[in-house]
Design an enzyme around this catalytic site. Sequence first.
Site, PDB file in Angstrom:
ATOM      1  N   ASP A 145      -4.767  -7.209 -33.751  1.00 17.65           N
ATOM      2  CA  ASP A 145      -5.217  -5.892 -34.212  1.00 17.65           C
ATOM      3  C   ASP A 145      -5.023  -4.862 -33.106  1.00 17.65           C
ATOM      4  OD1 ASP A 145      -6.475  -3.681 -35.207  1.00 17.65           O
ATOM      5  OD2 ASP A 145      -8.491  -4.539 -35.239  1.00 17.65           O
ATOM      6  N   GLU A 152       2.358  -3.776  -2.471  1.00 16.29           N
ATOM      7  CA  GLU A 152       1.354  -4.154  -1.475  1.00 16.29           C
ATOM      8  C   GLU A 152      -0.042  -3.722  -1.945  1.00 16.29           C
ATOM      9  OE1 GLU A 152       4.203  -3.690   2.505  1.00 16.29           O
ATOM     10  OE2 GLU A 152       2.661  -2.181   2.064  1.00 16.29           O
ATOM     11  N   GLU A 206      -3.927  -3.553  -2.118  1.00 17.00           N
ATOM     12  CA  GLU A 206      -5.068  -3.849  -1.251  1.00 17.00           C
ATOM     13  C   GLU A 206      -6.338  -3.948  -2.095  1.00 17.00           C
ATOM     14  OE1 GLU A 206      -3.291  -1.360   2.588  1.00 17.00           O
ATOM     15  OE2 GLU A 206      -4.705  -0.415   1.204  1.00 17.00           O
ATOM     16  N   GLU A 248      -7.390  -5.861   6.330  1.00 18.17           N
ATOM     17  CA  GLU A 248      -6.925  -4.481   6.432  1.00 18.17           C
ATOM     18  C   GLU A 248      -7.841  -3.672   7.348  1.00 18.17           C
ATOM     19  OE1 GLU A 248      -5.004  -1.994   6.069  1.00 18.17           O
ATOM     20  OE2 GLU A 248      -3.260  -3.079   5.296  1.00 18.17           O
ATOM     21  N   GLU A 250      -5.340  -7.468   2.370  1.00 14.65           N
ATOM     22  CA  GLU A 250      -4.012  -7.277   1.784  1.00 14.65           C
ATOM     23  C   GLU A 250      -3.279  -8.608   1.788  1.00 14.65           C
ATOM     24  OE1 GLU A 250       0.171  -5.197   3.035  1.00 14.65           O
ATOM     25  OE2 GLU A 250      -1.591  -3.899   3.095  1.00 14.65           O
ATOM     26  N   HIS A 293       1.209   0.400  -1.883  1.00 12.53           N
ATOM     27  CA  HIS A 293       2.531   0.887  -1.504  1.00 12.53           C
ATOM     28  C   HIS A 293       3.591   0.119  -2.288  1.00 12.53           C
ATOM     29  CE1 HIS A 293       0.703   1.903   2.716  1.00 12.53           C
ATOM     30  NE2 HIS A 293       0.120   2.550   1.730  1.00 12.53           N
ATOM     31  N   ARG A 336       4.200   7.473   9.452  1.00 11.89           N
ATOM     32  CA  ARG A 336       3.474   6.946   8.300  1.00 11.89           C
ATOM     33  C   ARG A 336       2.579   7.979   7.613  1.00 11.89           C
ATOM     34  NH1 ARG A 336       3.272   1.202   7.930  1.00 11.89           N
ATOM     35  NH2 ARG A 336       4.438   0.201   9.600  1.00 11.89           N
ATOM     36  N   GLU A 383       9.827   3.138   0.710  1.00 10.27           N
ATOM     37  CA  GLU A 383       8.419   2.786   0.530  1.00 10.27           C
ATOM     38  C   GLU A 383       7.653   4.017   0.049  1.00 10.27           C
ATOM     39  OE1 GLU A 383       4.517   1.101   3.011  1.00 10.27           O
ATOM     40  OE2 GLU A 383       6.291   1.800   4.087  1.00 10.27           O
ATOM     41  N   ARG A 411       4.196   5.519  -0.866  1.00 10.39           N
ATOM     42  CA  ARG A 411       2.911   5.082  -0.344  1.00 10.39           C
ATOM     43  C   ARG A 411       1.694   5.661  -1.081  1.00 10.39           C
ATOM     44  NH1 ARG A 411       1.735   6.689   4.361  1.00 10.39           N
ATOM     45  NH2 ARG A 411       0.700   4.806   5.106  1.00 10.39           N
TER      46      ARG A 411
END
Length: 442
Positions: free
Chosen positions: A52, A130, A132, A187, A194, A243, A314, A331, A333
Site C-alpha cells: 500500500d 563518509e 559520521e 571523530e 566515522e 562527505h 578544508r 569531495e 563536503r
Amino acid sequence: MSYTKEDILRIAKEENVRFIRLQFTDLLGTIKNVEIPVSQLEKALDNKMMFDGSSIEGYVRIEESDMYLYPDLNTWVIFPWVTEDRVARLICDIYLPDGNPFPGDPRGILKRALKEAEEMGYTAMNVGPEPEFFLFKTDEKGNPTLELNDQGGYFDLAPTDLGENCRREIVLTLEEMGFEIEASHHEVAPGQHEIDFKYADAVKAADQIQTFKLVVKTVARQHGLHATFMPKPLFGVNGSGMHCHQSLFRGNVNAFYDESDSLGLSEEARQYMAGILHHARAFAAITNPTVNSYKRLVPGYEAPCYVAWSASNRSPMIRIPASRGLSTRVEVRNPDPAANPYLALAVMLKAGLDGIKTKRELPAPTDRNIYIMTEEERVDEGIPSLPADLKEALNELISNDVVCEALGEHALSHFCELKEIEWDMFRTQVHAWERDQYMTLY
C-alpha cells in the site's frame, strides 16, 4: 556479488532463512520494509509482491495506492545478528501496476540521473561516502539520553574512546555483510565516530549508506547505546557530515584525471565542480534536509558553509583529495547523514552534469581559510554562503530548474510540502532558549 533467482532460493533453504525483508526508502530517507515468510520468497522474486503506497510518506494518495516491489537480486544479504529463524534482506525498486517505475521512488530518481550520465558517455558514477554518527548512552528503558558514551577526540583510542568495542563490532558486522571497510576512527567531537567503506557505483553506494545506518543502530542498541545520524545533536561541538567523494568513469578511464593539468584535473572535472558550485544553494535542501542540518553549517566547527573549492584547504565546500590517476575525485563536503542518499547523489550528479553540458567555467580556488575572512573579503572573492536555514534552502530549490528536474514533479512537490510543514512546526514552536532568554527579561 551477483545472484540469480535460483541462487537466492537455494541459499535461503541452506541457511534456514525464515523471513525476508523487502526494503525500500521513503522520500525523507527512512528505510521501510515489507516482511514476508520464506514461503512467499518466490512470489517476491517474480515481482508480484504488492504493498500500500498511500501509507508511505511522500508516495501516493489512497485512491492510487497499489504498488509493486521489484527486488534487486544483487542486494540479497542475510542479517548476521539474527541466528535463529534467520532474516534476509532484498532492496527493492518501486513499480506501478502498469509496469512502469514509480516516478517518486528515490532509488529510481537516482537511476534516472545515471541514465542521463550514460547518454553523455559515462559508464559509472563512483561514490565514496563518509557518514559520521554519535553514540549516546540509553536509560533503563532503552531510550536515548544526552549523555555521551565517551569524551574522546579525533583518532583517540580506548580507554578514552569507550565506543571502540561497539565500533569494532559494527565493522565486523559490515564485513560479514559484504562491505570492504577502509578505516574506522573516533571523530573530533566526544562520542562521535566515522567508519569509511570502499567506494562503489552510485546506486550501490546509496544502498550501502542505508544498510550502514541500519547496522550501526542495531549494533549500538546491543551495546546499550543509541546511535544517531542527526547532523547536530549537541551545541558547541562539531556536527556529523556525510562527505561524498565522487568521480565519473568511461569504462576503466577516470574522466576526472588529466596528467597534463597542473592539478591533475580534466576539463570535465572542472566543469563538473563548476556545476556543483553553481547549483549548491539549490540542492542544499536535499543534501541538508532538516531544520537541524543548518545548525551544523555554521563557521567554527569544520563544516563547509561557503560555496568554494580548493585542493589544499578544508574550509570550502569542495575539496580535491591528493590522490590522482584512477583515484582522482571531487569531495563534496556539505551533505549530512540525514539526507536521503539516493536523492542527494541524484541532485549532485545532475548539477555536475549540467556544468559539463553548459561548459561552465570553474572559479579560482580558495586556498585561504574562509572562516577567518571578513564578509567583505568573501564578497570580493565571489564566495557565497550556503542557505542559513531550511526555509531559505527550500526557496532556492524551487527556483532552480536543474535540481527540480532531477527530482521530478512528484518527488519535488511532495518533498517541499513535507518540509514546509517541518519548517512551520519549528518556526511556531517556543523553544527552551527563548524562555531562558526572555522569561525574566520581559
